[in-house]
Motif scaffolding. Sequence first.
Motif, PDB file in Angstrom:
ATOM      1  N   ASP A 111      19.902 155.686 112.425  1.00 57.49           N
ATOM      2  CA  ASP A 111      20.494 154.467 112.980  1.00 57.49           C
ATOM      3  C   ASP A 111      20.305 153.246 112.075  1.00 57.49           C
ATOM      4  O   ASP A 111      20.775 152.165 112.388  1.00 57.49           O
ATOM      5  N   ARG A 112      19.612 153.416 110.953  1.00 57.50           N
ATOM      6  CA  ARG A 112      19.406 152.328 110.001  1.00 57.50           C
ATOM      7  C   ARG A 112      19.594 152.878 108.592  1.00 57.50           C
ATOM      8  O   ARG A 112      19.307 154.056 108.325  1.00 57.50           O
ATOM      9  N   ALA A 113      20.065 152.021 107.702  1.00 55.45           N
ATOM     10  CA  ALA A 113      20.299 152.467 106.329  1.00 55.45           C
ATOM     11  C   ALA A 113      19.899 151.368 105.356  1.00 55.45           C
ATOM     12  O   ALA A 113      19.842 150.185 105.709  1.00 55.45           O
ATOM     13  N   TYR A 114      19.648 151.778 104.132  1.00 54.71           N
ATOM     14  CA  TYR A 114      19.199 150.880 103.078  1.00 54.71           C
ATOM     15  C   TYR A 114      19.972 151.244 101.811  1.00 54.71           C
ATOM     16  O   TYR A 114      19.956 152.396 101.366  1.00 54.71           O
ATOM     17  N   ALA A 360       7.642 153.895  99.370  1.00 53.96           N
ATOM     18  CA  ALA A 360       7.970 153.643 100.778  1.00 53.96           C
ATOM     19  C   ALA A 360       9.215 154.404 101.186  1.00 53.96           C
ATOM     20  O   ALA A 360       9.323 154.896 102.321  1.00 53.96           O
ATOM     21  N   LEU A 361      10.181 154.526 100.277  1.00 53.04           N
ATOM     22  CA  LEU A 361      11.402 155.271 100.569  1.00 53.04           C
ATOM     23  C   LEU A 361      11.079 156.736 100.846  1.00 53.04           C
ATOM     24  O   LEU A 361      11.576 157.324 101.816  1.00 53.04           O
ATOM     25  N   LYS A 362      10.233 157.337 100.013  1.00 47.97           N
ATOM     26  CA  LYS A 362       9.883 158.749 100.198  1.00 47.97           C
ATOM     27  C   LYS A 362       9.168 158.978 101.530  1.00 47.97           C
ATOM     28  O   LYS A 362       9.300 160.035 102.133  1.00 47.97           O
ATOM     29  N   LEU A 366      10.511 152.046 104.934  1.00 49.53           N
ATOM     30  CA  LEU A 366      11.090 150.869 104.289  1.00 49.53           C
ATOM     31  C   LEU A 366      11.056 149.633 105.175  1.00 49.53           C
ATOM     32  O   LEU A 366      10.992 148.514 104.672  1.00 49.53           O
ATOM     33  N   ASP A 367      11.099 149.803 106.503  1.00 50.39           N
ATOM     34  CA  ASP A 367      10.998 148.631 107.381  1.00 50.39           C
ATOM     35  C   ASP A 367       9.676 147.915 107.156  1.00 50.39           C
ATOM     36  O   ASP A 367       9.625 146.683 107.018  1.00 50.39           O
ATOM     37  N   ALA A 368       8.595 148.674 107.134  1.00 44.34           N
ATOM     38  CA  ALA A 368       7.273 148.088 106.916  1.00 44.34           C
ATOM     39  C   ALA A 368       7.180 147.479 105.521  1.00 44.34           C
ATOM     40  O   ALA A 368       6.611 146.395 105.334  1.00 44.34           O
ATOM     41  N   PHE A 369       7.746 148.166 104.532  1.00 39.32           N
ATOM     42  CA  PHE A 369       7.716 147.644 103.165  1.00 39.32           C
ATOM     43  C   PHE A 369       8.428 146.309 103.073  1.00 39.32           C
ATOM     44  O   PHE A 369       7.939 145.367 102.431  1.00 39.32           O
ATOM     45  N   ASP A 375      11.276 139.615  99.536  1.00 45.38           N
ATOM     46  CA  ASP A 375      12.093 139.258  98.381  1.00 45.38           C
ATOM     47  C   ASP A 375      12.971 140.416  97.913  1.00 45.38           C
ATOM     48  O   ASP A 375      13.887 140.220  97.105  1.00 45.38           O
ATOM     49  N   PHE A 376      12.717 141.634  98.427  1.00 42.54           N
ATOM     50  CA  PHE A 376      13.579 142.771  98.080  1.00 42.54           C
ATOM     51  C   PHE A 376      14.905 142.724  98.872  1.00 42.54           C
ATOM     52  O   PHE A 376      15.831 143.444  98.517  1.00 42.54           O
TER      53      PHE A 376
END
Length: 381
Positions: A111-114, A360-362, A366-369, A375-376
Amino acid sequence: MLVGKAGKGGGKKPSVWSGVPRWARMCTVFGAALMLLSGAVLVGYEALVSRYEGAVGKGDLFGDQAAGAQERKSNIKGPLNILLVGIDPRDAETPPLADSVMVLHVSTELDRAYLFSLPRDLRVEIPKFSKADFHGGTDKLNAAMSYGSRVPGQNPDAARGFELLAKTVQQVTGIERFDGGAIINFTGFQKIVDAMGGVDMYIEREVRSEHREPSGVHRKGNPYGDGYIGPQAVYKKGNQHLNGWQALDYVRQRYPKNGVPDADYGRQRHQQQFIKAMVNQAFSADVVTNPIKLDKVIRAAGQSLIFNGRGSSVIDFAIALKSTRADNVELIKLPAENIGTGSAYRGERLLPEAEDFFTALKKDQLDAFLLEHPDFRNKTK
């Protein structure tokens, strides 16, 4: 509000992609790819699903068939990593370069993407690839596709080039396996924007075109030096409705003299704003409830794609990603820097913080990161 259509100029008519930077073309590509996925779900008729599925080109982008791998049945589960590569082939004899390299990471819940891009000039170690008689070496990332595409005595094979590029991106990011991928040919993508009836997007500040006149005609070259002369198309601050050539022209502007003070950073931000605008437009009632428009849009997108879902079809992905909407897509800016300047420029390298992002991706964290590293995030408005 912007108005006007591309007119006719004297002499040879320039390509619609003339002067358009590679990453800007990818903006249109990614929006159209998501549009292709979302549209079929929203329509839901078997006849149309079959029609659109058949329109999408297919290829062995990961070498699965050559390796004798069994295609799995549709059972898409998150997290997912999808590699999107844009090419602009000059002719059938020239090995293609990866003009744009983007990775879409989808969360476990689907439900979420990056979305993040890798610089095409990123200096990388390209692994050995015996299929193309390539012995490995250090080069820019975009060259991996060219090296991998070479077939002795035949025209280059873009699908084979994609396979080597995917292996190279896996080394850079630590992604163990891509769940899907697509090669997008840029030819004709202006027609997709126009088939949608244009795109609505927010212009953050007034920008003047380096390349186009208000009518869309390409500006004349400066007979006394570099650059162009003549009137410029102007994109005013605020909510605007852009047709195909206007949208593509706007997202390629990068010079402070034209109203983009942060240069390439501003251009990247405009690119990502355009992506979200494209996805929002794809989900709009004006598109999904108009069968004629939807048919034109999806067929145009399908004709420009080579897709591989590693056993899952475009429609399978459409169903799996039905909860992923534009507002749930985070646009990521990876920190990088030049290696050398001017004539000594050798490419780009990622800064050490990028490795933390890949970790974090692995872990699908990523939400926590992003909470710790705001700034990302690339702003979208």
